[in-house]
Scaffold this motif. Structure first.
Motif, PDB file in Angstrom:
ATOM      1  N   ARG A   1      35.420 -88.967  15.968  1.00  0.00           N
ATOM      2  CA  ARG A   1      36.588 -89.891  16.405  1.00  0.00           C
ATOM      3  C   ARG A   1      37.997 -89.621  15.914  1.00  0.00           C
ATOM      4  N   LEU A   2      37.950 -88.673  14.856  1.00  0.00           N
ATOM      5  CA  LEU A   2      39.266 -88.194  14.373  1.00  0.00           C
ATOM      6  C   LEU A   2      40.024 -87.356  15.449  1.00  0.00           C
ATOM      7  N   GLN A   3      39.168 -86.416  16.121  1.00  0.00           N
ATOM      8  CA  GLN A   3      39.553 -85.693  17.177  1.00  0.00           C
ATOM      9  C   GLN A   3      40.210 -86.395  18.331  1.00  0.00           C
ATOM     10  N   VAL A   4      39.478 -87.406  18.714  1.00  0.00           N
ATOM     11  CA  VAL A   4      39.938 -88.379  19.771  1.00  0.00           C
ATOM     12  C   VAL A   4      41.186 -89.035  19.243  1.00  0.00           C
ATOM     13  N   LEU A   5      41.108 -89.658  18.206  1.00  0.00           N
ATOM     14  CA  LEU A   5      42.366 -90.515  17.784  1.00  0.00           C
ATOM     15  C   LEU A   5      43.491 -89.449  17.626  1.00  0.00           C
ATOM     16  N   ALA A   6      43.177 -88.119  17.142  1.00  0.00           N
ATOM     17  CA  ALA A   6      44.567 -87.343  17.081  1.00  0.00           C
ATOM     18  C   ALA A   6      44.913 -86.660  18.360  1.00  0.00           C
ATOM     19  N   GLU A   7      44.194 -86.777  19.461  1.00  0.00           N
ATOM     20  CA  GLU A   7      44.590 -86.168  20.636  1.00  0.00           C
ATOM     21  C   GLU A   7      45.402 -87.281  21.214  1.00  0.00           C
ATOM     22  N   TYR A   8      44.875 -88.661  21.280  1.00  0.00           N
ATOM     23  CA  TYR A   8      45.524 -89.551  22.174  1.00  0.00           C
ATOM     24  C   TYR A   8      47.072 -90.123  21.286  1.00  0.00           C
TER      25      TYR A   8
ATOM     26  N   ASP B   1      51.724 -89.092  23.069  1.00  0.00           N
ATOM     27  CA  ASP B   1      52.974 -89.853  23.302  1.00  0.00           C
ATOM     28  C   ASP B   1      53.647 -90.138  22.275  1.00  0.00           C
ATOM     29  N   SER B   2      53.941 -89.214  21.268  1.00  0.00           N
ATOM     30  CA  SER B   2      54.693 -89.421  20.165  1.00  0.00           C
ATOM     31  C   SER B   2      55.717 -88.500  20.034  1.00  0.00           C
ATOM     32  N   SER B   3      56.532 -88.358  19.068  1.00  0.00           N
ATOM     33  CA  SER B   3      57.832 -87.549  18.613  1.00  0.00           C
ATOM     34  C   SER B   3      56.995 -86.409  18.248  1.00  0.00           C
ATOM     35  N   PRO B   4      57.852 -85.396  18.273  1.00  0.00           N
ATOM     36  CA  PRO B   4      57.568 -84.292  17.979  1.00  0.00           C
ATOM     37  C   PRO B   4      57.176 -84.195  16.438  1.00  0.00           C
ATOM     38  N   ARG B   5      57.984 -84.935  15.659  1.00  0.00           N
ATOM     39  CA  ARG B   5      57.622 -84.933  14.428  1.00  0.00           C
ATOM     40  C   ARG B   5      56.412 -85.560  13.895  1.00  0.00           C
ATOM     41  N   LEU B   6      55.958 -86.715  14.558  1.00  0.00           N
ATOM     42  CA  LEU B   6      54.869 -87.435  14.367  1.00  0.00           C
ATOM     43  C   LEU B   6      53.661 -86.564  15.035  1.00  0.00           C
ATOM     44  N   THR B   7      53.857 -85.911  15.986  1.00  0.00           N
ATOM     45  CA  THR B   7      52.717 -85.144  16.700  1.00  0.00           C
ATOM     46  C   THR B   7      52.302 -83.710  15.338  1.00  0.00           C
ATOM     47  N   ARG B   8      53.337 -83.403  15.087  1.00  0.00           N
ATOM     48  CA  ARG B   8      53.315 -82.245  13.807  1.00  0.00           C
ATOM     49  C   ARG B   8      52.353 -82.863  12.820  1.00  0.00           C
TER      50      ARG B   8
ATOM     51  N   ALA C   1      48.690 -83.317  13.666  1.00  0.00           N
ATOM     52  CA  ALA C   1      47.841 -81.983  13.404  1.00  0.00           C
ATOM     53  C   ALA C   1      47.979 -81.654  12.147  1.00  0.00           C
ATOM     54  N   ALA C   2      48.829 -82.013  11.085  1.00  0.00           N
ATOM     55  CA  ALA C   2      48.660 -81.742   9.941  1.00  0.00           C
ATOM     56  C   ALA C   2      47.381 -82.786   8.911  1.00  0.00           C
ATOM     57  N   LEU C   3      47.265 -83.650   9.503  1.00  0.00           N
ATOM     58  CA  LEU C   3      46.008 -84.480   9.152  1.00  0.00           C
ATOM     59  C   LEU C   3      44.940 -83.534   9.467  1.00  0.00           C
ATOM     60  N   THR C   4      44.588 -83.205  10.667  1.00  0.00           N
ATOM     61  CA  THR C   4      43.420 -82.288  11.072  1.00  0.00           C
ATOM     62  C   THR C   4      43.337 -81.168  10.216  1.00  0.00           C
TER      63      THR C   4
END
Length: 365
Positions: free
Chosen positions: A281-288, A292-299, A302-305
């Motif tokens: 579920r973490l993988q799915v939540l992280a991917e979606y 559609d997030s800002s580069p900062r939030l995308t980073r 990825a840091a949470l994973t």
């Protein structure tokens, strides 16, 4: 006090689709953190110092934030070492732990000192002085908002400790949902995740940080880190319960064994299955979320994973869990830990939601 030989239960393989990476600063910050703990007199004795060194907490933080700044990894390693020492001193390594009536007033004073660092509170208390030193480090490196995100999560940890202490007063009283809720706070995992932004030199906006998807990612990440701890530490805790006379371990495995009326071996398997479905579920939540997030939030996502993958690798390799013995002792057998696997034991159920209310909402976000 029991003295019978303890036979460890086999630790089941745990699924992780993320590849752990280790910071080049991990070994250095780990060694410096041992010196930092000595400066604040946080070791009970030489054996405790060796026990802490063997845990390699610098690797925990270096695997958790593999591309973070060295100075923040140092503060994070100091904090995680502080957490382990503080928790052992007040909760896990004592016969019954500290009572809620004693713990709650002290933690409230410690919280006040943390939130008002210029106030002359607990100045002679080594736990307060060392925690304030970490706060000072973060204040030099990050923004006030980032520091207060951390202090707020430390408050949540303190609240969880009081709840845990109350449960310890009535052995075997924790139900599954109460235990899972308590562990989300008392594990202190979310306060450790607060180092990510500072280490990576960006600031999430309030809207980004409190995005419902990020809330879910935080909740799943914290649960996984906590379950890593429970699954890998069960044999150590069960041995210490048997050999030293500690109360039943505050651990997901015996809680599941009571909940399902099954053996500890079966409960370990159930805990592993819960872990694998939460990891998916973490993988799915992280991917979606990243899509559609800002580069900062995308980073940040990825840091949470990164932290979850690093947590699993560290728990499976750290001397804190694979060796139940205190330094200088040879009473318990070494615990064989499996490697993380990229294919789960039960792939057919990997996307099946967990039914416990504490976790079921992760599939509704």
């Amino acid at each position: 006090m029991a003295t019978a030989t303890y036979t460890p239960l086999p630790v089941p393989p745990l699924y992780c689709p993320f590849t752990p990476r280790r910071s080049p600063h991990a070994e250095t910050v780990g060694a410096r953190s041992i010196t930092w703990m000595e400066r604040f007199d946080l070791f009970k004795d030489a054996s405790h110092r060796e026990y802490t060194r063997r845990a390699r907490v610098g690797d925990f933080v270096g695997l958790g934030i593999p591309d973070g700044r060295a100075e923040t990894l140092q503060a994070g390693t100091n904090y995680c070492n502080w957490l382990f020492a503080f928790d052992d001193a007040l909760c896990d390594e004592t016969l019954g732990g500290t009572t809620p009536a004693t713990l709650a007033p002290y933690l409230n004073r410690l919280s006040r000192a943390l939130h008002t660092p210029r106030a002359p509170l607990l100045r002679e208390d080594k736990w307060a002085a060392s925690l304030l030193d970490i706060r000072d480090d973060l204040a030099r490196q990050g923004t006030p908002a980032q520091v207060y995100r951390w202090t707020d999560q430390v408050d949540a940890y303190f609240s969880g400790l009081v709840w845990e202490a109350a449960i310890r007063q009535v052995p075997r009283s924790a139900g599954l949902d109460d235990y899972l809720m308590m562990w989300q706070s008392s594990s202190a995992a979310l306060s450790a995740l607060a180092f990510i932004e500072i280490a990576q030199s960006y600031v999430l906006t309030a809207e980004e940080y409190h995005d419902p998807r990020v809330h879910a990612l935080h909740d799943v990440s914290v649960a996984l880190i906590a379950w890593h701890n429970d699954i890998t530490s069960y044999n150590k805790e069960a041995f210490r319960e048997q050999h030293f006379g500690y109360p039943e371990a505050m651990n997901l495995v015996p809680v599941l064994a009571r909940h399902h009326d099954c053996s500890p071996r079966q409960a370990l398997g159930t805990a592993a299955a819960m872990h694998d479905r939460a990891m998916r579920r973490l993988q799915v939540l992280a991917e979606y979320t990243a899509a559609d997030s800002s580069p900062r939030l995308t980073r940040y996502v990825a840091a949470l994973t990164d932290w979850v993958a690093g947590s699993l690798h560290w728990h499976l390799t750290s001397g804190r869990y694979n060796n139940p013995n205190n330094p200088g002792q040879d009473l318990a057998p070494h615990v064989d830990m499996p490697a993380a696997v990229t294919r789960p034991a039960d792939p057919g159920r990997l996307d099946e939601p967990l039914t416990t209310p504490v976790a079921a909402w992760w599939w509704k976000t």
